[in-house]
Design a protein around this motif. Structure first.
Motif: not given
Length: 301
Positions: A72-81
């Protein structure tokens, strides 16, 4: 830079109550899955094999979910992380113990009971402070540096595999009649995944200890019943020049654990808890700088 962004999001926002009053925290969902598996499979014969099978299934599911979210992309990945890091919430919880202890011993006992598993009813002020500081050190390793390490190494799948393992260990990884066999795989895999992060956590704390005694740190780290938790605890003890661990009670039974950094002060109080919170931010800063440098080097390569 995705990991650095996640670290900064967590440091700023922590675990907003307005959000998690409405939707379950990811760790809660993990806990529900593990609790269901415990009820469903932890019975009869072959419990160790069943526990290993459950852990394998959870790990595969966590890795697959991480891969799907990463698409889903880096922004979504960062938020989940960011939701799976615990720096801000850890500091907030530990700091509340200091604030409560300034009010009264009983208030300190009530607050520290929220973050430790030992008996708190008979604790005096130094015992409360030691418990809070030990929790700060150990949970920095488990809840902050280890997730960062595994994200850096294997992306969001690595982070989710670590978190499901660590959550399982905290729920079923105990040497009790019910869980000694079923939780064996969770406990052992958690030990493996935390081996490097625990020692890196000790380094992150040791950076802020000008007169670090490396031989003492190595000796004290081995005193802990866990192969990993003693490392950040021993480094924190020296950094603050406070004696940690020592005798404490579990389920009404006093256990005579040795002191870590026994030459340190034994009259710890709110000021030492505040200093431990500052060390948490210091170690976090060292970690963030390392992540940024690593990201920059990787970009150049």
């Amino acid at each position: 830079m995705t990991l650095a962004f996640a670290m900064i999001l967590d440091a700023i926002f922590g675990e907003p109550k307005w959000l998690y009053n409405r939707v379950p925290h990811p760790a809660v969902l993990m806990g529900r899955a593990i609790g269901w598996a415990d009820k469903r499979f932890n019975s009869g014969s072959g419990r160790r094999a069943k526990g290993a099978f459950v852990m394998a299934a959870l790990i595969v599911a966590a890795a697959a979910l991480g891969l799907a979210i990463a698409e889903l992309g880096n922004v979504v990945t960062a938020i989940v992380a960011a939701t799976l890091l615990a720096q801000r919430s850890l500091v907030d919880h530990v700091a509340r113990v200091a604030d409560a202890l300034r009010l009264s011993t009983q208030a300190g006992r009530s607050e520290v009971a929220m973050i430790v598993g030992r008996d708190t009813a008979g604790m005096d002020d130094p015992a409360i402070a030691r418990a809070a500081i030990e929790s700060a050190a150990e949970n920095f390793s488990d809840g902050v540096l280890a997730p960062i390490f595994w994200f850096a190494l294997a992306g969001l799948p690595g982070l989710l595999v670590y978190k499901i393992t660590n959550t399982a260990d905290s729920m079923i990884g105990y040497r009790t009649p019910r869980h000694e066999a079923f939780g064996w795989a969770a406990a052992r895999f958690d030990d493996v995944l935390n081996w490097v992060p625990a020692r890196l956590s000790a380094i992150a704390f040791a950076v802020w200890t000008p007169a670090l005694n490396v031989q003492e740190l190595l000796a004290d780290a081995r005193l802990h019943r866990s192969p990993n938790a003693g490392w950040p605890e021993a480094a924190m003890a020296q950094s603050l020049d406070v004696a940690l661990s020592g005798p404490r009670s579990y389920e009404g039974e006093m256990r005579n654990f040795p002191f870590v950094h026994p030459t340190g002060r034994r009259d710890a109080g709110p000021a030492e808890i505040d200093a431990a919170c500052q060390r948490l931010w210091n170690a976090w800063t060292v970690t963030l700088i390392t992540v940024l440098l690593g990201s920059g080097i990787a970009t150049l390569i």
